[in-house]
Write a protein that holds these residues in place. Structure first.
Motif, PDB file in Angstrom:
ATOM      1  N   ALA B  85      49.486  14.006   3.991  1.00 16.94           N
ATOM      2  CA  ALA B  85      48.328  13.688   3.229  1.00 16.94           C
ATOM      3  C   ALA B  85      48.314  12.039   3.597  1.00 16.94           C
ATOM      4  CB  ALA B  85      48.571  14.411   1.907  1.00 16.94           C
ATOM      5  N   LEU B  86      48.375  11.732   4.649  1.00 16.08           N
ATOM      6  CA  LEU B  86      47.763  10.401   4.785  1.00 16.08           C
ATOM      7  C   LEU B  86      46.883   9.570   4.841  1.00 16.08           C
ATOM      8  CD1 LEU B  86      50.738   8.501   6.411  1.00 16.08           C
ATOM      9  CD2 LEU B  86      50.379   8.405   4.349  1.00 16.08           C
ATOM     10  N   PHE B  87      45.632   8.830   4.402  1.00 17.92           N
ATOM     11  CA  PHE B  87      44.466   9.254   4.642  1.00 17.92           C
ATOM     12  C   PHE B  87      44.074   8.809   5.794  1.00 17.92           C
ATOM     13  CE2 PHE B  87      44.589   8.170   0.206  1.00 17.92           C
ATOM     14  CZ  PHE B  87      44.508   9.314  -0.559  1.00 17.92           C
ATOM     15  N   PRO B  88      43.214   9.589   6.663  1.00 12.36           N
ATOM     16  CA  PRO B  88      42.786   9.344   8.394  1.00 12.36           C
ATOM     17  C   PRO B  88      42.601   7.758   8.396  1.00 12.36           C
ATOM     18  CG  PRO B  88      41.993  11.409   7.569  1.00 12.36           C
ATOM     19  CD  PRO B  88      43.094  10.864   6.633  1.00 12.36           C
ATOM     20  N   HIS B  89      41.358   7.770   7.592  1.00 15.36           N
ATOM     21  CA  HIS B  89      40.753   6.675   7.715  1.00 15.36           C
ATOM     22  C   HIS B  89      40.458   5.162   7.074  1.00 15.36           C
ATOM     23  CE1 HIS B  89      39.836   8.460   3.900  1.00 15.36           C
ATOM     24  NE2 HIS B  89      39.043   7.296   3.545  1.00 15.36           N
ATOM     25  N   PHE B  98      46.236   1.994  -1.768  1.00 10.47           N
ATOM     26  CA  PHE B  98      44.919   2.987  -2.498  1.00 10.47           C
ATOM     27  C   PHE B  98      45.162   3.876  -4.565  1.00 10.47           C
ATOM     28  CE2 PHE B  98      43.226   7.416  -3.579  1.00 10.47           C
ATOM     29  CZ  PHE B  98      41.878   7.585  -2.715  1.00 10.47           C
ATOM     30  N   ARG B 130      46.733   3.158  12.344  1.00 10.46           N
ATOM     31  CA  ARG B 130      46.078   4.140  11.399  1.00 10.46           C
ATOM     32  C   ARG B 130      46.912   5.203  11.356  1.00 10.46           C
ATOM     33  NH1 ARG B 130      40.632   4.986  10.977  1.00 10.46           N
ATOM     34  NH2 ARG B 130      40.293   2.805  10.357  1.00 10.46           N
ATOM     35  N   HIS B 132      47.007   7.571  12.873  1.00  7.09           N
ATOM     36  CA  HIS B 132      47.403   9.018  14.099  1.00  7.09           C
ATOM     37  C   HIS B 132      48.301   7.874  15.158  1.00  7.09           C
ATOM     38  CE1 HIS B 132      44.345   6.433  16.672  1.00  7.09           C
ATOM     39  NE2 HIS B 132      44.021   6.127  15.046  1.00  7.09           N
ATOM     40  N   ARG B 146      53.795   4.885   0.027  1.00  3.59           N
ATOM     41  CA  ARG B 146      52.993   5.036  -0.740  1.00  3.59           C
ATOM     42  C   ARG B 146      52.697   5.471  -2.281  1.00  3.59           C
ATOM     43  NH1 ARG B 146      47.949   9.163   1.355  1.00  3.59           N
ATOM     44  NH2 ARG B 146      49.585  10.602   0.106  1.00  3.59           N
TER      45      ARG B 146
END
Lengths: 295, 355
Positions: B85-89, B98, B130, B132, B146
């Motif tokens: 569940a890494l934030f893609p943005h 975060f 990032r 991806h 994280r």
């Protein structure tokens, strides 16, 4: 690609390409051609672009129509009026549509289908009829005013029709589904794990929305906004039926030039400028969306 | 006092009870594993601890504070998601920061903490990437960093290694234990992989159909399983089902098809006539070509699976029962399909199971 030779590939790409060329590019070129002509009485009511003159073809291209558009501030006001109305409608659609799309995306699977069906239900009736229906709702002795008077909230009918308010209302009403559907698509694909991860990392619901959900729905917001903004700028029916004397929108100006003044070249020039003005933000948005997909 | 105390937690989804009256306590600094097959309720229990699900009954106490009614963002717990569940943005640094940003920590302290975390998971030069742009193993490290960045009292890991390939999984297992020892945070890992649970955890809880079947140290779980389910699920096992009878000098098991009762380990205190099973691990089985002194079962080799470090020999007994024996090294070299053997085991090698 497997099993698809050079000719197969050409055919696959060629068919839609031909379709676009025939039914999109060609009419556009005809409009551009007309925009460069001069108005005259006859059939068709404009001068030909190429004239057979002394055994050779001569190009008769006039920029006069574009000069007229640039110099007469009626057109400029109509363009900016359209843009203003459409931008406000887009903002309102986003404001109303986002919570609706969010609620649909978060609802149970069975109810979701029903809600989506309700969003699309208006399309089952003609657009024109639905806009007419608003006249019946908004006019001085229409549904809203009569109910308010009956309840005793107001003494005299409110001016709800044939003004800026009714045009905005019509635009927002008509184009809201075009905002909701792409937003819904985006929101329903949003990985719920990301929302949970944000909460797990200490983000309150509002912080999660601003920090995760909202930025991840930019593509949906951009797509929905374009789907509302672009047709709303060129909208003719809504300002014509619901607008008043102070409503100035380019779609209506174009209609008047074409059907009332029968000045095809000026109408074509108005259309060409409109397409040009729309293509720039459209291409910019396209690039932004593509970058978003790559990321 | 234990760091995490769960008292009688239950969670139902419609007609199914995902978590059924579970009570357990996790000691401070422990590497605790919740082990069970998929659908046993271990992930639901983890989500109850994290605050994503509210238990229908029971209490969750973390470090002396009852958190049962608290939302996820108010709990001193962080979770590493199975999908990461890494934030893609956000880039790697943004992902790690975060949680710290939610605390309104000042920029310099956030930057220092992010750098510290990146060094911990050996991802120091990747902070501008990032998600991806990272490999599966790298994403796993970022997810761990994280989750650890906020220095939670308890770190929940949902199948942390499931998305990695086999080789990477073995390396990461060791690394995860190393990181846990360095930071000292209490880890609660959910896994369906018994090898993973046994090799990493200091304490294992086995779950079956929403209930806790057994808790204990890995060796205890493996050597002294409490139920048939645990014996079967954790490692390979030969199970002899039968009924207890009075034997020569101790209790024995009258198993169907066996003429002679199977002797049980000393100390089995159960009423005569009770239904029971004897569990014997494959590596406890001794194969010989002549009948040994004492109880032995005649069988023939039906197949041999060579594993490198040893072999699993599949046997078929005269009674039609299938047995598994693990022979280390090249001990299975003299055997072939159809070879008649005698299988026996030291009397105390088996475990009597009644549940």
């Amino acid at each position: 690609m497997i099993g698809l030779g050079w000719t197969g590939r050409l055919l696959l790409i060629g068919v839609p390409f031909l379709w676009l060329a025939l039914f999109f590019l060609l009419p556009l070129l005809i409009v551009v051609k007309i925009s460069l002509a001069e108005s005259m009485i006859g059939i068709p009511p404009y001068t030909p672009l190429l004239v057979n003159h002394d055994g050779g073809l001569e190009l008769h291209a006039a920029m006069a129509n574009f000069a007229l558009i640039a110099n007469d501030d009626l057109y400029l006001r109509a363009y900016s009026g359209s843009l203003g109305n459409a931008a406000l409608a887009t903002a309102l659609c986003l404001l109303i549509g986002y919570p609706i799309a969010y609620a649909i995306a978060r609802s149970q699977a069975g109810r979701r289908q029903l809600l989506l069906f309700l969003v699309m239900l208006p399309f089952w009736t003609s657009f024109l009829i639905r806009v007419y229906a608003w006249i019946a709702i908004l006019e001085p002795n229409g549904l809203v005013n009569q109910s308010l008077i009956a309840v005793g909230l107001i003494a005299a009918p409110l001016p709800l029709l044939n003004n800026q308010f009714s045009v905005e209302l019509g635009l927002v009403y008509s184009y809201l589904p075009f905002m909701i559907l792409p937003l819904y698509g985006n929101l329903s694909r949003l990985d719920q794990c990301l929302v949970e991860a944000a909460a797990d990392l200490g983000a309150r619901p509002m912080q999660t929305f601003l920090g995760v959900t909202f930025p991840l729905t930019f593509p949906g917001i951009a797509a929905g906004s374009l789907l509302v903004l672009i047709p709303a700028i060129g909208e003719f029916v809504i300002p014509d039926l619901l607008g008043g004397p102070d409503t100035l929108m380019i779609g209506k100006v174009l209609w008047d030039e074409f059907f009332n003044n029968r000045d095809w070249p000026v109408a074509a020039a108005v259309a060409v400028v409109l397409i040009g003005a729309l293509a720039v933000p459209l291409l910019a948005a396209q690039r932004f969306l593509e970058r978003g997909h790559a990321a | 006092m234990a760091l995490l105390e769960i008292a009688g937690a239950s969670k139902r989804f419609g007609a199914t009870t995902a978590v059924d009256d579970v009570s357990l306590s996790v000691e401070r600094g422990a590497f605790y594993a919740l082990l069970g097959p998929s659908g046993c309720g271990k992930t639901t229990l983890l989500r109850v601890i994290a605050g994503f699900e509210t238990p229908d009954s029971g209490r969750i106490v973390i470090d002396g504070v009852d958190v049962t009614g608290l939302p996820p963002y108010a709990r001193p717990v962080n979770m590493m998601f199975q999908s990461y569940a890494l934030f893609p943005h956000l880039d790697v640094a943004g992902n790690i920061a975060f949680g710290l940003r939610q605390e309104r920590m000042d920029r310099r302290r956030i930057a220092a903490r992010v750098a510290e975390m990146l060094a911990l998971v050996q991802m120091a030069s990747y902070e501008r990437r990032r998600p991806h742009e990272l490999s599966g193993g790298q994403r796993q490290r970022v997810a761990l960093a994280r989750a650890l960045a906020k220095m939670p009292k308890l770190l929940l890991l949902d199948e942390p290694l499931a998305a990695l390939d086999r080789k990477l999984r073995a390396e990461t297992r060791l690394e995860l234990v190393g990181i846990q020892e360095r930071v000292g945070t209490t880890f609660l890992v959910v896994t369906h992989d018994q090898e993973e649970a046994l090799s990493m955890a200091s304490c294992v809880a086995v779950m079956d159909q929403g209930r806790l079947a057994q808790t204990g140290a890995p060796a205890e779980i493996y050597e002294r399983p409490a139920t048939r389910f645990v014996a079967n699920f954790v490692g390979e096992v030969n199970l002899f089902e039968g009924e207890l009878t009075a034997g020569f000098n101790c209790l024995a098991l009258a198993a169907a098809g066996f003429l002679e009762p199977i002797p049980l380990p000393s100390g089995a205190q159960l009423p005569e006539g009770a239904a029971a099973a004897l569990a014997v691990r494959p590596e406890k089985l001794v194969l010989s070509d002549a009948p040994p002194i004492g109880f032995a079962i005649a069988a023939t080799v039906s197949s041999i699976a060579y594993l490198g470090g040893g072999s699993i020999v599949h046997l078929a007994t005269e009674q039609g029962m299938a047995l598994k024996a693990y022979l280390p090294g090249a001990a299975a070299g003299g055997l072939g399909r159809g070879t008649p053997v005698w299988a026996s085991w030291p009397p105390d090698a088996g475990v009597v199971l009644t549940q």
